[in-house]
Design a protein around this motif. Sequence first.
Motif, mmCIF file in Angstrom:
data_model
loop_
_atom_site.group_PDB
_atom_site.id
_atom_site.type_symbol
_atom_site.label_atom_id
_atom_site.label_comp_id
_atom_site.label_asym_id
_atom_site.label_seq_id
_atom_site.Cartn_x
_atom_site.Cartn_y
_atom_site.Cartn_z
ATOM 1 N N GLY A 1 0.788 -1.234 0.000
ATOM 2 C CA GLY A 1 0.000 0.000 0.000
ATOM 3 C C GLY A 1 0.812 1.271 0.000
ATOM 4 O O GLY A 1 0.253 2.357 0.150
ATOM 5 N N ASP B 1 -0.283 4.357 -2.079
ATOM 6 C CA ASP B 1 -1.555 5.030 -1.766
ATOM 7 C C ASP B 1 -1.357 5.994 -0.597
ATOM 8 O O ASP B 1 -1.104 5.578 0.535
ATOM 9 C CB ASP B 1 -2.616 3.983 -1.418
ATOM 10 C CG ASP B 1 -4.029 4.542 -1.467
ATOM 11 O OD1 ASP B 1 -4.210 5.730 -1.114
ATOM 12 O OD2 ASP B 1 -4.950 3.797 -1.850
ATOM 13 N N ARG C 1 -3.419 7.535 1.062
ATOM 14 C CA ARG C 1 -4.405 7.386 2.141
ATOM 15 C C ARG C 1 -3.843 6.529 3.273
ATOM 16 O O ARG C 1 -4.295 6.636 4.422
ATOM 17 C CB ARG C 1 -5.688 6.748 1.614
ATOM 18 C CG ARG C 1 -6.467 7.585 0.621
ATOM 19 C CD ARG C 1 -7.624 6.800 0.079
ATOM 20 N NE ARG C 1 -7.177 5.604 -0.628
ATOM 21 C CZ ARG C 1 -8.007 4.645 -1.073
ATOM 22 N NH1 ARG C 1 -9.309 4.746 -0.858
ATOM 23 N NH2 ARG C 1 -7.518 3.592 -1.706
ATOM 24 N N TYR C 2 -2.865 5.665 2.938
ATOM 25 C CA TYR C 2 -2.307 4.753 3.926
ATOM 26 C C TYR C 2 -0.910 5.173 4.403
ATOM 27 O O TYR C 2 -0.663 5.271 5.602
ATOM 28 C CB TYR C 2 -2.228 3.338 3.336
ATOM 29 C CG TYR C 2 -3.543 2.820 2.805
ATOM 30 C CD1 TYR C 2 -4.719 2.932 3.546
ATOM 31 C CD2 TYR C 2 -3.628 2.215 1.550
ATOM 32 C CE1 TYR C 2 -5.928 2.455 3.060
ATOM 33 C CE2 TYR C 2 -4.821 1.727 1.057
ATOM 34 C CZ TYR C 2 -5.969 1.851 1.815
ATOM 35 O OH TYR C 2 -7.158 1.386 1.325
ATOM 36 N N TRP C 3 -0.019 5.409 3.444
ATOM 37 C CA TRP C 3 1.374 5.661 3.778
ATOM 38 C C TRP C 3 1.841 7.018 3.247
ATOM 39 O O TRP C 3 1.332 7.503 2.242
ATOM 40 C CB TRP C 3 2.287 4.590 3.161
ATOM 41 C CG TRP C 3 2.186 3.228 3.781
ATOM 42 C CD1 TRP C 3 1.345 2.224 3.408
ATOM 43 C CD2 TRP C 3 2.987 2.711 4.857
ATOM 44 N NE1 TRP C 3 1.561 1.114 4.168
ATOM 45 C CE2 TRP C 3 2.569 1.380 5.070
ATOM 46 C CE3 TRP C 3 4.012 3.226 5.646
ATOM 47 C CZ2 TRP C 3 3.144 0.572 6.047
ATOM 48 C CZ3 TRP C 3 4.580 2.422 6.618
ATOM 49 C CH2 TRP C 3 4.147 1.114 6.816
ATOM 50 N N LEU D 1 2.960 5.235 8.468
ATOM 51 C CA LEU D 1 1.655 4.607 8.236
ATOM 52 C C LEU D 1 0.574 5.358 8.996
ATOM 53 O O LEU D 1 0.640 5.480 10.220
ATOM 54 C CB LEU D 1 1.690 3.148 8.694
ATOM 55 C CG LEU D 1 0.349 2.410 8.686
ATOM 56 C CD1 LEU D 1 -0.194 2.273 7.260
ATOM 57 C CD2 LEU D 1 0.493 1.035 9.346
ATOM 58 N N GLN E 1 -3.003 4.600 8.446
ATOM 59 C CA GLN E 1 -3.965 3.539 8.786
ATOM 60 C C GLN E 1 -4.019 2.522 7.671
ATOM 61 O O GLN E 1 -3.956 2.870 6.493
ATOM 62 C CB GLN E 1 -5.363 4.119 9.003
ATOM 63 C CG GLN E 1 -6.424 3.047 9.300
ATOM 64 C CD GLN E 1 -7.765 3.651 9.649
ATOM 65 O OE1 GLN E 1 -7.888 4.332 10.658
ATOM 66 N NE2 GLN E 1 -8.769 3.416 8.813
ATOM 67 N N ILE E 2 -4.094 1.245 8.038
ATOM 68 C CA ILE E 2 -4.203 0.179 7.051
ATOM 69 C C ILE E 2 -4.733 -1.071 7.744
ATOM 70 O O ILE E 2 -4.648 -1.192 8.978
ATOM 71 C CB ILE E 2 -2.822 -0.095 6.396
ATOM 72 C CG1 ILE E 2 -2.983 -0.691 5.012
ATOM 73 C CG2 ILE E 2 -1.958 -0.980 7.295
ATOM 74 C CD1 ILE E 2 -1.696 -0.678 4.194
ATOM 75 N N SER F 1 -8.047 -2.387 12.011
ATOM 76 C CA SER F 1 -7.027 -1.565 11.355
ATOM 77 C C SER F 1 -5.926 -1.226 12.359
ATOM 78 O O SER F 1 -6.085 -1.399 13.561
ATOM 79 C CB SER F 1 -7.645 -0.280 10.789
ATOM 80 O OG SER F 1 -8.116 0.533 11.856
ATOM 81 N N GLY G 1 -2.342 1.673 12.763
ATOM 82 C CA GLY G 1 -1.700 2.830 12.158
ATOM 83 C C GLY G 1 -0.872 3.610 13.151
ATOM 84 O O GLY G 1 -0.752 3.248 14.326
#
Length: 297
Positions: free
Chosen positions: A128, A131, A133-135, A151, A153-154, A270, A272
């Motif tokens: 990820g 992306d 949104r994650y990292w 990070l 959230q994932i 999740s 993070g």
Amino acid sequence: MGSSFSNLNGDTNGFAAGPSLGDIPESCVACVFLHLTPPEICNLARLNRAFRGAASSDSVWEKKLPRNYQDLIDLLPPARYQNLSKKDIFALLSRPLPFDDGNKEVWIDRLTGRVCMAISAKGMAITGIEDRRYWNWIATEESRFNVVAYLQQIWWFEVDGMVRFNLPPGIYCLSFRIHLGRFSKRLGRRVCHFEHTHGWELKPVRFSLSTSDGQEASCEYYLADKGGEETGGEHKGFWRDYKVGEFVVSCSEPSTEVRWSMKQIDCTHSKGGICVDSVFISPIDVKQRKKRKAAVK
């Protein structure tokens, strides 16, 4: 006492004196230096001419270099090491040598001459990472590579890596350098942020390593306790090394391939708020020495 000190340096100030350190043949001094560490040799080089000459001897520094030091030198352009003495080569190799687009570094420990290695998060496969949104990649002076992976959230957390190198024979330790939470500077002071940090107290993170000759090691760590605080409160807000395991190199040829992973792939929750900096591979005696120094501090 003053005359005794002069004697050590081979200076008689015009008076008759007995044998001094300056009378010891340079070849004998060189034999003694073979049993000393590089810092000790450099300190003793200041005593007199014989010690200074022995401290520059190729025969002394050849023994301080790893047997396969040529593999390290080959990472450099020839102009960097041509016509250098063995002492200068030791000094050159004791500084980090980048390879694989600068995402990996190798160097020799200044005290033991043993080979150490670091691999940036940039040189690993992170699920990820593309992306935002994650990292995110964060530039920082707290990393030897000046960048860490953060990070937010994932659900599927996985970091994998691999390196192949002609490591000298010995026992090596592999560890991850991780920071729970995010950090920044405010008015010149270091500030930590934990608003994204969650999920690490629910299930442990599994660490593992394997080598091309069939060695394997694995372990599990909770990165935070049940209250959401980082395991081992004294490490909260600081970088922490998580030891994955050890492996043995019996021969430099063929080269050793080492693979490692860090994962928490339980998708029931999740997780993070963590920074991944790098992986370190270092001889076990070097690792233990640095751990003792950190404990003293």
